[in-house]
Motif scaffolding. Structure first.
Motif, PDB file in Angstrom:
ATOM      1  N   ILE A  32       0.832  -1.210   0.000  1.00  0.00           N
ATOM      2  CA  ILE A  32       0.000   0.000   0.000  1.00  0.00           C
ATOM      3  C   ILE A  32       0.865   1.259   0.000  1.00  0.00           C
ATOM      4  CG2 ILE A  32      -1.988  -1.076   1.148  1.00  0.00           C
ATOM      5  CD1 ILE A  32      -1.058   0.367   3.756  1.00  0.00           C
ATOM      6  N   ARG A  33       0.257   2.354  -0.485  1.00  0.00           N
ATOM      7  CA  ARG A  33       0.901   3.673  -0.399  1.00  0.00           C
ATOM      8  C   ARG A  33       0.194   4.445   0.709  1.00  0.00           C
ATOM      9  NH1 ARG A  33       0.632   7.281  -4.740  1.00  0.00           N
ATOM     10  NH2 ARG A  33       2.631   8.139  -4.146  1.00  0.00           N
ATOM     11  N   ALA A  56       4.877  -1.656   2.292  1.00  0.00           N
ATOM     12  CA  ALA A  56       4.276  -0.340   2.046  1.00  0.00           C
ATOM     13  C   ALA A  56       5.349   0.724   1.831  1.00  0.00           C
ATOM     14  CB  ALA A  56       3.404   0.045   3.237  1.00  0.00           C
TER      15      ALA A  56
END
Ligand code: SAM
Length: 203
Positions: A57-58, A80
């Protein structure tokens, strides 16, 4: 920049002076002693992000400071990456030092979230936009409301915005602004003595 006491002064936020190396260094050492108390809400925040821990994820950390929350999340989500947004060059410097071991997994974006257009530098979408004890610094309720509506387009469908902050302005108002911005299932996830963890999801 926003200052509740002197809006003509461009180097202060509220009663803090985030542009001063001494103030930032003192604040950070004081904060270090309080960091333990933040582990519980940070853990709840990490569990509330609606993605498996292995997903790359960002994350966007609004008012990231030296990156306490970013560090916490990057350790829970090992694939991430994060953008640490902040208005203070001094905080960004401290963050670069303190997160040296995470080099390559985070970048700072310097901009003032109390100014319209602050998100221009931020390339979304982000699975998780998060923030810790920062947005209240914007001072005026109107500006905080606008910041929430600025954040909504940055969040990826299926993602979330979660804020750990003072209940000032009142949480009911802040949750109303989040719903107005477009967030769903807006709720409080954790309550402390003076702070709450709250936010919503983008469906
Ligand atoms: C209390 S510190 C919290 C830092 C970090 N999130 C944490 O929890 O350790 C508030 C941070 O918000 C930043 N900040 C305050 N007002 C801001 C503004 N208008 N634009 C961008 N950053 C701001 C300050 O520079 C500072 O790093």
């Amino acid at each position: 920049m926003a200052d509740a006491h002197d809006s003509s002064h461009h180097h202060r936020y509220d009663h803090h002076d985030w542009d001063s190396p001494e103030y930032v260094s003192d604040w950070a050492s004081g904060q270090d002693q309080k960091e333990k108390a933040r582990q519980e809400p940070f853990q709840v925040l990490a569990e509330t992000i609606p993605y498996d821990k292995a997903v790359p994820i960002r994350i966007l950390d609004v008012g990231a400071g030296y990156g306490a929350l970013t560090q916490f999340l990057l350790s829970r989500f090992p694939n991430a990456t994060a953008i640490c947004q902040d208005g203070s060059v001094e905080m960004a410097k401290l963050g670069q030092e303190r997160m040296h071991h995470l080099k390559g997994r985070f970048e700072y974006a310097l901009c003032d979230f109390s100014k319209p257009g602050w998100t221009r530098k931020l390339t979304g979408p982000f699975e998780a936009v998060v923030s810790a004890i920062a947005i209240h610094n914007a001072g005026s309720p109107k500006i905080i409301e606008r910041i929430y509506s600025d954040i909504f387009p940055l969040v990826k469908n299926g993602g979330c915005f979660i804020n750990f902050d003072r209940e000032r302005p009142p949480l009911e108002d802040q949750m109303k602004w989040l719903r107005k911005a477009g967030f769903q299932d807006v709720q409080r996830f954790w309550t402390g003595e003076t702070r709450a963890l709250f936010g919503g999801f983008k469906r």
